[in-house]
Design a protein around this motif. Structure first.
Motif: not given
Length: 264
Positions: A194-209
């Motif tokens: 597992r990892t958190t906020n590695g290469r994937f930090k959340g896409g547009f939907i996560t950041r927008e909402y």
């Protein structure tokens, strides 16, 4: 155009969004594509099967009909690169993850076609997503959004080597409260990496909402497809899936528990 997505209502303040689960391609678009394009092979395959327990737990779910190759619901319509400097795919992708062309020569979508797809496919999904979160917030005092994604375990375009099994993203902590992230961090996911906020930090939907100050919390999970399917054949593996699904269920239960405690 309600045929462009499926929305199911629940009775707890959790919405599971699966924006890359669809794999259909309208005939008019398919006619302009290569075989790679028509294959929809970069789909987040079988998310509905992986999360088939969610409705029994009371979660809301939303999933599109059409492929990310038609339009990527997890991209900003302004075309902003989520990861500046990275070789990311576009709002209407023209290449697959392995850089294979998705369109026949000279038939890539122009600006007018992109606008048409935004109106037909992108906007309805986002309108439903926003309305559902607003409804949940009004009804429960809190709303939690789980962005359920998956990806091949090896995609050199985006990262070197094998991707961790569970990749959580919270826009570096901006999309949810520390308490919700801690609830997820406390989960026992062994034997999976597992990892958190590695290469994937959340896409547009996560950041927008994600708006934790307004008690709306968003988390993205990018699950490595090697944990539940044959990545080469693009087929669901029941034996693998039955091992990882309890971990996913525990995660969903933890998010529901957080939401119920965070009611205002």
């Amino acid at each position: 155009m309600t045929d462009s997505f499926t929305l199911t209502s629940g009775n707890v303040p959790l919405l599971i969004s699966m924006p890359h689960n669809g794999h259909a391609i309208p005939d008019d678009i398919a006619a302009t594509m290569t075989d790679d394009g028509r294959s929809s092979r970069d789909t987040d395959w079988f998310k509905d099967k992986l999360y088939d327990f969610a409705q029994a737990l009371g979660a809301y779910t939303i999933s599109p009909t059409y492929s990310r190759f038609v339009i990527d619901l997890n991209r900003d319509t302004a075309g902003t690169n989520l990861y500046p400097g990275a070789n990311s795919t576009e709002l209407c992708p023209t290449t697959a993850f392995d850089l294979a062309p998705l369109y026949q020569d000279g038939k890539q979508p122009n600006a007018e076609e992109v606008d048409r797809r935004i109106a037909l496919y992108w906007q309805p999904y986002h309108q439903a997503l926003a309305a559902t979160l607003t409804e949940m917030k009004a009804k429960f005092g809190v709303a939690v959004l789980l962005e359920a994604h998956s990806i091949q375990s090896h995609v050199p375009r985006f990262f070197e080597g094998r991707l961790p099994d569970f990749n959580f993203g919270t826009a570096d902590g901006a999309s949810c409260s520390p308490a919700m992230l801690q609830a997820v961090e406390n989960l026992d996911l062994m034997p999976y990496s597992r990892t958190t906020n590695g290469r994937f930090k959340g896409g547009f939907i996560t950041r927008e909402y994600g708006d934790p100050e307004n008690n709306i919390h968003a988390l993205q999970l990018e699950l490595s497809q090697i944990t539940y399917m044959d990545e080469q054949a693009l087929t669901y593996n029941e034996e693998l899936a039955k091992k990882v699904k309890p971990k996913l269920k525990a995660m969903v239960e933890a998010l529901i528990s957080f939401a119920q405690q965070a009611k205002t």
